[in-house]
Design an enzyme around this catalytic site. Structure first.
Site, PDB file in Angstrom:
ATOM      1  N   PRO A  11       0.794  -1.223   0.000  1.00 43.21           N
ATOM      2  CA  PRO A  11       0.000   0.000   0.000  1.00 43.21           C
ATOM      3  C   PRO A  11       0.827   1.274   0.000  1.00 43.21           C
ATOM      4  O   PRO A  11       1.847   1.368   0.691  1.00 43.21           O
ATOM      5  CB  PRO A  11      -0.792  -0.093   1.306  1.00 43.21           C
ATOM      6  CG  PRO A  11      -0.873  -1.545   1.594  1.00 43.21           C
ATOM      7  CD  PRO A  11       0.391  -2.153   1.056  1.00 43.21           C
ATOM      8  N   ASN A  12       0.383   2.216  -0.786  1.00 39.78           N
ATOM      9  CA  ASN A  12       0.907   3.584  -0.850  1.00 39.78           C
ATOM     10  C   ASN A  12       2.251   3.702  -1.563  1.00 39.78           C
ATOM     11  O   ASN A  12       2.742   4.816  -1.755  1.00 39.78           O
ATOM     12  CB  ASN A  12       1.007   4.219   0.552  1.00 39.78           C
ATOM     13  CG  ASN A  12      -0.336   4.258   1.243  1.00 39.78           C
ATOM     14  OD1 ASN A  12      -1.305   4.732   0.652  1.00 39.78           O
ATOM     15  ND2 ASN A  12      -0.416   3.751   2.459  1.00 39.78           N
ATOM     16  N   ARG A  19       5.038  11.174  -2.043  1.00 39.38           N
ATOM     17  CA  ARG A  19       4.706  10.845  -0.645  1.00 39.38           C
ATOM     18  C   ARG A  19       5.960  10.993   0.220  1.00 39.38           C
ATOM     19  O   ARG A  19       6.937  10.274   0.036  1.00 39.38           O
ATOM     20  CB  ARG A  19       4.209   9.408  -0.607  1.00 39.38           C
ATOM     21  CG  ARG A  19       4.041   8.841   0.777  1.00 39.38           C
ATOM     22  CD  ARG A  19       3.784   7.350   0.701  1.00 39.38           C
ATOM     23  NE  ARG A  19       3.672   6.801   2.019  1.00 39.38           N
ATOM     24  CZ  ARG A  19       4.024   5.562   2.352  1.00 39.38           C
ATOM     25  NH1 ARG A  19       4.502   4.747   1.440  1.00 39.38           N
ATOM     26  NH2 ARG A  19       3.914   5.155   3.587  1.00 39.38           N
ATOM     27  N   TYR A  24      11.262   9.045   1.777  1.00 38.94           N
ATOM     28  CA  TYR A  24      11.327   7.971   0.780  1.00 38.94           C
ATOM     29  C   TYR A  24      12.036   8.368  -0.516  1.00 38.94           C
ATOM     30  O   TYR A  24      12.232   7.519  -1.384  1.00 38.94           O
ATOM     31  CB  TYR A  24       9.907   7.485   0.451  1.00 38.94           C
ATOM     32  CG  TYR A  24       9.167   6.952   1.659  1.00 38.94           C
ATOM     33  CD1 TYR A  24       9.660   5.847   2.356  1.00 38.94           C
ATOM     34  CD2 TYR A  24       7.998   7.542   2.116  1.00 38.94           C
ATOM     35  CE1 TYR A  24       9.000   5.354   3.479  1.00 38.94           C
ATOM     36  CE2 TYR A  24       7.327   7.049   3.228  1.00 38.94           C
ATOM     37  CZ  TYR A  24       7.834   5.967   3.904  1.00 38.94           C
ATOM     38  OH  TYR A  24       7.177   5.475   5.011  1.00 38.94           O
ATOM     39  N   ASN A  75       8.357  -5.211  -0.563  1.00 40.54           N
ATOM     40  CA  ASN A  75       8.217  -4.061   0.311  1.00 40.54           C
ATOM     41  C   ASN A  75       6.723  -3.956   0.569  1.00 40.54           C
ATOM     42  O   ASN A  75       5.963  -3.489  -0.288  1.00 40.54           O
ATOM     43  CB  ASN A  75       8.743  -2.790  -0.352  1.00 40.54           C
ATOM     44  CG  ASN A  75       8.659  -1.594   0.581  1.00 40.54           C
ATOM     45  OD1 ASN A  75       7.977  -1.659   1.611  1.00 40.54           O
ATOM     46  ND2 ASN A  75       9.318  -0.512   0.237  1.00 40.54           N
ATOM     47  N   ALA A  78       3.102  -0.410   4.968  1.00 43.96           N
ATOM     48  CA  ALA A  78       2.649  -0.495   6.362  1.00 43.96           C
ATOM     49  C   ALA A  78       2.074  -1.863   6.720  1.00 43.96           C
ATOM     50  O   ALA A  78       1.947  -2.189   7.913  1.00 43.96           O
ATOM     51  CB  ALA A  78       1.627   0.605   6.649  1.00 43.96           C
ATOM     52  N   HIS A  81       3.835  -4.042   9.270  1.00 46.61           N
ATOM     53  CA  HIS A  81       3.704  -3.879  10.721  1.00 46.61           C
ATOM     54  C   HIS A  81       2.397  -4.450  11.268  1.00 46.61           C
ATOM     55  O   HIS A  81       2.151  -4.386  12.464  1.00 46.61           O
ATOM     56  CB  HIS A  81       3.811  -2.390  11.075  1.00 46.61           C
ATOM     57  CG  HIS A  81       4.921  -1.705  10.338  1.00 46.61           C
ATOM     58  ND1 HIS A  81       6.228  -2.119  10.435  1.00 46.61           N
ATOM     59  CD2 HIS A  81       4.920  -0.672   9.444  1.00 46.61           C
ATOM     60  CE1 HIS A  81       6.988  -1.364   9.657  1.00 46.61           C
ATOM     61  NE2 HIS A  81       6.217  -0.488   9.043  1.00 46.61           N
ATOM     62  N   ASP A  88       1.681 -15.353   7.098  1.00 39.40           N
ATOM     63  CA  ASP A  88       1.279 -16.758   6.947  1.00 39.40           C
ATOM     64  C   ASP A  88       1.442 -17.213   5.498  1.00 39.40           C
ATOM     65  O   ASP A  88       1.915 -18.320   5.233  1.00 39.40           O
ATOM     66  CB  ASP A  88      -0.181 -16.963   7.374  1.00 39.40           C
ATOM     67  CG  ASP A  88      -0.332 -17.149   8.878  1.00 39.40           C
ATOM     68  OD1 ASP A  88       0.693 -17.255   9.582  1.00 39.40           O
ATOM     69  OD2 ASP A  88      -1.487 -17.178   9.346  1.00 39.40           O
ATOM     70  N   GLU A  99      12.814  -9.162   2.461  1.00 36.51           N
ATOM     71  CA  GLU A  99      12.002  -8.002   2.843  1.00 36.51           C
ATOM     72  C   GLU A  99      12.828  -6.744   2.584  1.00 36.51           C
ATOM     73  O   GLU A  99      14.011  -6.690   2.958  1.00 36.51           O
ATOM     74  CB  GLU A  99      11.649  -8.122   4.336  1.00 36.51           C
ATOM     75  CG  GLU A  99      10.847  -6.957   4.881  1.00 36.51           C
ATOM     76  CD  GLU A  99      10.612  -7.090   6.396  1.00 36.51           C
ATOM     77  OE1 GLU A  99      10.847  -8.185   6.975  1.00 36.51           O
ATOM     78  OE2 GLU A  99      10.208  -6.083   6.999  1.00 36.51           O
ATOM     79  N   HIS A 101      12.947  -2.334   2.573  1.00 36.92           N
ATOM     80  CA  HIS A 101      12.365  -1.025   2.905  1.00 36.92           C
ATOM     81  C   HIS A 101      13.298   0.076   2.440  1.00 36.92           C
ATOM     82  O   HIS A 101      14.529  -0.057   2.558  1.00 36.92           O
ATOM     83  CB  HIS A 101      12.148  -0.883   4.414  1.00 36.92           C
ATOM     84  CG  HIS A 101      11.215  -1.913   4.954  1.00 36.92           C
ATOM     85  ND1 HIS A 101       9.855  -1.854   4.759  1.00 36.92           N
ATOM     86  CD2 HIS A 101      11.465  -3.058   5.641  1.00 36.92           C
ATOM     87  CE1 HIS A 101       9.303  -2.918   5.319  1.00 36.92           C
ATOM     88  NE2 HIS A 101      10.248  -3.659   5.855  1.00 36.92           N
ATOM     89  N   SER A 103      13.172   3.212   3.773  1.00 42.34           N
ATOM     90  CA  SER A 103      13.575   3.856   5.031  1.00 42.34           C
ATOM     91  C   SER A 103      14.029   2.778   6.016  1.00 42.34           C
ATOM     92  O   SER A 103      13.986   1.586   5.714  1.00 42.34           O
ATOM     93  CB  SER A 103      12.397   4.648   5.614  1.00 42.34           C
ATOM     94  OG  SER A 103      11.381   3.758   6.052  1.00 42.34           O
ATOM     95  N   ARG A 108      12.385   4.749  13.242  1.00 42.51           N
ATOM     96  CA  ARG A 108      11.225   5.636  13.103  1.00 42.51           C
ATOM     97  C   ARG A 108      10.220   5.394  14.241  1.00 42.51           C
ATOM     98  O   ARG A 108      10.594   4.942  15.301  1.00 42.51           O
ATOM     99  CB  ARG A 108      10.616   5.430  11.715  1.00 42.51           C
ATOM    100  CG  ARG A 108      11.627   5.780  10.596  1.00 42.51           C
ATOM    101  CD  ARG A 108      11.048   5.585   9.212  1.00 42.51           C
ATOM    102  NE  ARG A 108       9.879   6.431   9.014  1.00 42.51           N
ATOM    103  CZ  ARG A 108       8.982   6.245   8.037  1.00 42.51           C
ATOM    104  NH1 ARG A 108       9.124   5.249   7.185  1.00 42.51           N
ATOM    105  NH2 ARG A 108       7.952   7.063   7.925  1.00 42.51           N
ATOM    106  N   ARG A 112       6.372   1.123  13.806  1.00 39.42           N
ATOM    107  CA  ARG A 112       7.111   0.539  12.668  1.00 39.42           C
ATOM    108  C   ARG A 112       8.198  -0.444  13.134  1.00 39.42           C
ATOM    109  O   ARG A 112       8.883  -1.037  12.312  1.00 39.42           O
ATOM    110  CB  ARG A 112       7.758   1.641  11.823  1.00 39.42           C
ATOM    111  CG  ARG A 112       6.767   2.580  11.175  1.00 39.42           C
ATOM    112  CD  ARG A 112       7.444   3.595  10.263  1.00 39.42           C
ATOM    113  NE  ARG A 112       6.599   4.757  10.078  1.00 39.42           N
ATOM    114  CZ  ARG A 112       5.630   4.859   9.163  1.00 39.42           C
ATOM    115  NH1 ARG A 112       5.396   3.867   8.327  1.00 39.42           N
ATOM    116  NH2 ARG A 112       4.891   5.955   9.069  1.00 39.42           N
TER     117      ARG A 112
END
Ligand code: DQA
Length: 149
Positions: A11-12, A19, A24, A75, A78, A81, A88, A99, A101, A103, A108, A112
């Protein structure tokens, strides 16, 4: 035929570039993906990319990856978190999982600091901006080679 990496963006991340650029950066998701695809191709991989703002889309892509991908780089934004469902799904994918990211979530806000995914991936690359994606390609190459060797 080259082996496939499934690159997942949560998302986002479709808003990258506009953003919170101070966190970012100014690069768009498309720019990150194009660079990732080029580096992956040099490392002998094809890439299938999916960005979705919907958790279920990402979960279904992980299910489908079982039949077609040697690795998943994700990535999850959110969802990292909060999503035990995505964790799963990932836990039953037997290929390489990285994984990523842009940032450094550990530096932070406290919400997070938890990653539901950290325990089901091979490793996490965070905090290097665009370079996080570049390092992920290297990690996948090394891990896939390790499994084949
Ligand atoms: C992010 C970090 C997450 O905490 C955040 O929700 C994102 C982006 C990153 O790439 O730094 O959407 O995954």
């Amino acid at each position: 035929m080259s082996q496939e990496i499934l690159l997942l963006s949560g998302p986002n991340l479709d808003e990258l570039g506009i953003r919170s650029p101070e966190i970012y950066g100014y690069e768009t998701l498309e720019q990150h993906v194009i660079r990732f695809e080029r580096l992956a191709s040099e490392a002998g991989f094809s890439v299938r990319h999916l960005q979705s703002n919907f958790e279920g889309d990402l979960i279904e892509a992980v299910h489908a990856a079982r039949a077609q991908s040697v690795a998943i780089v994700l990535n999850a934004g959110a969802l990292t978190h909060s999503s035990w469902a995505l964790a799963d799904a990932l836990s039953s994918f037997e290929g390489v999982k990285v994984e990523v990211h842009l940032s450094n979530p550990a530096a932070r806000e406290s919400f997070r600091h938890l990653s539901t995914l950290a325990g089901v991936v091979n490793g996490t690359i965070a905090g290097f901006g665009a370079v996080s994606y570049e390092l992920a390609v290297q990690a996948v190459r090394r891990l896939v080679d390790g499994r084949q060797g």
